[in-house]
Scaffold this active site. Structure first.
Site, mmCIF file in Angstrom:
data_model
loop_
_atom_site.group_PDB
_atom_site.id
_atom_site.type_symbol
_atom_site.label_atom_id
_atom_site.label_comp_id
_atom_site.label_asym_id
_atom_site.label_seq_id
_atom_site.Cartn_x
_atom_site.Cartn_y
_atom_site.Cartn_z
ATOM 1 N N GLU A 64 74.984 38.625 44.338
ATOM 2 C CA GLU A 64 73.689 38.019 44.824
ATOM 3 C C GLU A 64 73.260 36.756 45.667
ATOM 4 O OE1 GLU A 64 71.441 39.854 43.652
ATOM 5 O OE2 GLU A 64 71.886 40.398 42.671
ATOM 6 N N TYR B 255 67.701 64.230 48.162
ATOM 7 C CA TYR B 255 68.149 63.468 46.950
ATOM 8 C C TYR B 255 69.916 64.574 46.976
ATOM 9 C CZ TYR B 255 69.823 60.019 44.227
ATOM 10 O OH TYR B 255 70.265 59.018 43.670
ATOM 11 N N VAL C 151 61.422 51.913 39.395
ATOM 12 C CA VAL C 151 61.748 51.411 40.827
ATOM 13 C C VAL C 151 62.771 50.547 40.817
ATOM 14 C CG1 VAL C 151 59.903 50.493 41.962
ATOM 15 C CG2 VAL C 151 58.887 52.114 40.742
#
Ligand code: NAI
Ligand code: NA
EC number: 1.3.1.9
Length: 396
Positions: A74, A234, A273
């Site tokens: 991050e 997928y 999501v």
């Protein structure tokens, strides 16, 4: 500074520290409300800052009072720039964990590298001695291979033939047809190299070589299957090959842990999501229809509800872990319920720009997307000046 969402393509380039903090607090409250889980006490989470990995770290810490080490990649805040959401999430998590008297430290850097593995191993050695649960929840588009130095890039493509289907731009709500060319060259190998199980195996080998896995240690990685609607792009596409590899790796890891009676599992999770899934074409349309149906049925879950159920009803029941015919844990059971899938398939045929906000949960999709970056979170004052620098206290 007033922080607002700034979009670039599929990604939001800003994030809100207070919103991220509130998200983490909400997840912690959810776990506390569900009561204690007789789970692992010393936990390493690789990919711990967002999505399923963050939910796993929170569930271990606040469900089982576990000491946790989180590894993630991050961006810290810098002059005039917000941090990435996973940074704020992790800062908030550590803050809450420390307030609760729980050990929590983090390692920020490339988990695929030897260096970050070494740092993490040293931290476990110094602070925890051993770990009894390793969650592997990385989602990355690239991996620099630590042995060959090759930079592998994963692709999200069908295999063999062009796939044409509907998709939605969830910002504008526009439904359109998209054609995705089949993969070529080394696309499959590269995608397997990034999202397959090799790195998971390397982590476990490295931990075991230094005697850092407790007897009976468990490791879990996350996979996805999904419906026939998304299969071509997928599960039967390049990413599906990587998931096949990941699932096969669970068996080889379990074999390698025989002497300590350790076990590796793959858990098949629900479509949600996250930063990773919003970049996959076709999936956002599927998710917006799925959300609508699952909310109507009262069976909708987010990452934290999923992982709470994984721990409480699969991993730590006191009985053997229930798995499917391929040895996988299934917490996508509600998504895959035949009645749910039938309804989604029916809506899929009907979905057009004009009706999607009605027949699909476009609003819910957008809200979840903005929530990922700490925006649109209830109880947060977005008009307030946010100029504090948020740091992670115990980053290594
Ligand atoms: P995410 O994007 O929310 O989380 C990814 C995590 O990996 C973050 O903590 C990030 O910092 C970390 N990361 C990425 N590259 C890294 C690197 N080089 N070094 C260290 N850390 C790195 O993703 P999400 O959705 O939680 O995915 C986690 C796993 O769950 C993936 O294997 C994904 O395929 C799987 N999954 C996702 C589903 C979904 O619908 N989102 C459904 C079922 C499974
Ligand atoms: Na994750």
């Amino acid at each position: 500074m007033i922080i607002e969402p700034r979009m670039r393509g599929f990604i939001c380039t800003t994030s809100h520290p207070k919103g991220c903090e509130q998200n983490v607090k909400n997840q912690i409250e959810y776990i506390k409300s569900k009561g204690p889980i007789a789970g692992a006490k010393k936990v390493l989470v690789i990919g711990a800052s967002t999505g399923f990995g963050l939910a796993s770290r929170i569930t271990s810490a606040f469900g089982s009072d576990a000491s946790t080490i989180g590894v993630f990649f991050e961006k810290a805040p810098s002059e005039g720039k917000t941090a990435s959401p996973g940074w704020y999430n992790s800062a908030a998590f550590e803050n809450e964990a420390h307030k609760a008297g729980l050990y929590a430290k983090s390692v920020n850097g490339d988990a695929f590298s030897n260096e970050i593995k070494k740092q993490t191993l040293n931290l476990i050695k110094a602070d925890l001695g051993q770990v009894d649960l390793v969650i592997y929840s990385l989602a990355s588009p690239v991996r620099m291979h630590p042995v060959t130095g090759v930079l592998h890039r994963s692709v999200l493509k069908p295999i063999g033939s062009t796939f044409t289907n509907k998709t939605v731009d969830f910002h504008s709500g526009k439904v359109s047809e998209i054609s995705i060319e089949p993969c070529s060259g080394d696309d499959i190998e590269n995608t397997v190299a990034v999202m397959g199980g090799e790195d998971w195996g390397m982590w476990i080998d490295a931990l075991k070589a230094e005697n850092l896995l407790a007897p009976g240690a468990t490791t879990v990685a996350y996979s996805y299957i999904g419906p026939s609607l998304t299969e071509a792009v997928y599960r039967k596409g390049t990413i599906g090959r990587a998931k096949d590899h990941l699932e096969a790796t669970a068996f080889s890891i379990t074999d390698s842990l025989a002497d300590i009676e350790g076990k590796a599992f793959v858990s098949v999770n629900k479509a949600l999501v996250t930063q990773a899934s919003s970049a996959i074409p076709v999936i956002p349309l599927y998710i917006s229809l799925l959300y609508k149906i699952m909310k109507e049925e009262g069976i909708h879950e987010g990452c934290i509800e999923q992982i709470q159920r994984l721990y409480q009803e699969r991993l730590y029941t006191g009985n053997e872990v229930p798995v499917d015919e391929k040895g996988r844990i299934r917490i996508d059971d509600l998504e895959m319920r035949p009645d749910v899938q039938e309804k989604v398939a029916k809506l899929w045929v009907e979905a057009v720009t004009e009706n999607l906000s009605e027949i699909g949960d476009l609003e819910g999709y957008r809200k979840d997307f903005y929530n990922l970056f700490g925006f649109d979170v209830e109880g947060v004052d977005y008009k307030a000046d946010t100029n504090e620098v948020v740091n992670i206290e115990s980053i290594v």
